[in-house]
Motif scaffolding. Structure first.
Motif, mmCIF file in Angstrom:
data_model
loop_
_atom_site.group_PDB
_atom_site.id
_atom_site.type_symbol
_atom_site.label_atom_id
_atom_site.label_comp_id
_atom_site.label_asym_id
_atom_site.label_seq_id
_atom_site.Cartn_x
_atom_site.Cartn_y
_atom_site.Cartn_z
ATOM 1 N N ILE A 24 79.486 24.029 40.118
ATOM 2 C CA ILE A 24 80.257 23.566 38.971
ATOM 3 C C ILE A 24 80.154 22.069 38.718
ATOM 4 O O ILE A 24 80.868 21.538 37.873
ATOM 5 C CB ILE A 24 81.755 23.940 39.135
ATOM 6 N N SER A 25 79.282 21.384 39.432
ATOM 7 C CA SER A 25 79.243 19.927 39.321
ATOM 8 C C SER A 25 78.129 19.390 38.424
ATOM 9 O O SER A 25 77.786 18.223 38.483
ATOM 10 C CB SER A 25 79.101 19.306 40.725
ATOM 11 N N THR A 86 74.928 14.406 39.249
ATOM 12 C CA THR A 86 75.623 15.588 39.765
ATOM 13 C C THR A 86 76.258 15.293 41.124
ATOM 14 O O THR A 86 77.386 15.710 41.398
ATOM 15 C CB THR A 86 74.641 16.769 39.881
ATOM 16 N N THR A 87 75.540 14.557 41.978
ATOM 17 C CA THR A 87 76.086 14.159 43.275
ATOM 18 C C THR A 87 77.321 13.284 43.090
ATOM 19 O O THR A 87 78.335 13.459 43.778
ATOM 20 C CB THR A 87 75.030 13.382 44.089
ATOM 21 N N GLN A 88 77.233 12.365 42.150
ATOM 22 C CA GLN A 88 78.361 11.477 41.870
ATOM 23 C C GLN A 88 79.575 12.263 41.391
ATOM 24 O O GLN A 88 80.706 12.016 41.826
ATOM 25 C CB GLN A 88 77.950 10.452 40.808
ATOM 26 N N LYS A 89 79.338 13.241 40.519
ATOM 27 C CA LYS A 89 80.438 14.061 40.007
ATOM 28 C C LYS A 89 81.043 14.922 41.106
ATOM 29 O O LYS A 89 82.266 15.096 41.177
ATOM 30 C CB LYS A 89 79.932 14.951 38.860
ATOM 31 N N ALA A 90 80.194 15.471 41.979
ATOM 32 C CA ALA A 90 80.683 16.309 43.071
ATOM 33 C C ALA A 90 81.573 15.512 44.024
ATOM 34 O O ALA A 90 82.620 15.988 44.459
ATOM 35 C CB ALA A 90 79.500 16.909 43.822
ATOM 36 N N LYS A 96 81.375 20.162 47.434
ATOM 37 C CA LYS A 96 80.119 20.135 48.175
ATOM 38 C C LYS A 96 78.941 20.171 47.208
ATOM 39 O O LYS A 96 78.943 20.933 46.245
ATOM 40 C CB LYS A 96 80.027 21.329 49.130
ATOM 41 N N ILE A 97 77.951 19.334 47.482
ATOM 42 C CA ILE A 97 76.759 19.311 46.640
ATOM 43 C C ILE A 97 75.698 20.274 47.154
ATOM 44 O O ILE A 97 74.856 20.766 46.404
ATOM 45 C CB ILE A 97 76.180 17.874 46.546
#
Length: 202
Positions: A24-25, A86-90, A96-97
């Protein structure tokens, strides 16, 4: 009162199940930037690599090699940007990414994409260039639809749009460049903008 609490509990359970089975990220901004990269790359190709009348781009020509380099650069920039945002949003959402859902998402995305890439390369080595843009759009769309069951949002609708655009492109192969710009550029910007607005409202 008990009935309302029961419904709230059911809703929370469904939400937890959805989060555990779907990635969902995804960042809407990454979609916008992917579209910008595609249009920028297409602009460079159009203004600097456009062949003269009666001139053909062959597989071993300098123009073709530069064109392939531009495509690779656009793809790499898009994937790196998507990964970073996406990593930043997660991290922001304390999610968890990398887990089993992410692995399933990537496998389902890359199997059609890599298959399509190999098929396109086979066609190119046979000097068959006419349907390259169409095949890229179709296989990319199939990859999005195939991976959509492991993420939220309307990724599948972007995939359907890419497939339809690719099929139309196949009927008009002389306009493949412009269909490519619409599919990888404009559609990405529209989809990314919709996702980004939805994220800001959430």
């Amino acid at each position: 009162m008990d009935s309302k609490k029961y419904l709230d509990d059911i809703s929370q359970i469904k939400d937890l199940m959805n989060r555990s089975s779907r990635f969902i990220s995804l960042s809407g901004l990454s979609g916008i930037l992917a579209g910008v990269y595609a249009i920028t790359g297409a602009s460079v190709a159009y203004f600097f690599l456009r062949p003269e009348p009666n001139e053909y781009i062959t597989l071993h020509s300098w123009n073709f090699k530069v064109l392939v380099a531009i495509l690779i650069a656009v793809a790499v920039l898009s994937f790196v940007t998507a990964y970073m945002l996406t990593t930043q949003k997660a991290k922001k959402n304390d999610e968890k990414i990398w887990d089993e859902t992410t692995k399933r998402l990537l496998v389902n995305f890359f199997v059609p994409l890599v298959t399509g890439g190999i098929y396109i390369l086979i066609k190119l080595t046979s000097q068959q260039y006419g349907l390259t843009a169409s095949l890229m759009l179709i296989f990319y769309g199939l990859a999005l639809v195939n991976a959509s069951k492991y993420t939220i949002g309307n990724v599948k609708y972007l995939g359907y749009a890419q497939i339809i655009l690719g099929l139309i492109c196949a009927a008009f192969p002389g306009y493949g460049f412009w269909f490519w710009v619409v599919g990888f550029g404009i559609l990405h910007i529209i989809y990314g903008s919709m996702m980004h607005l939805k994220e800001r409202k959430a």
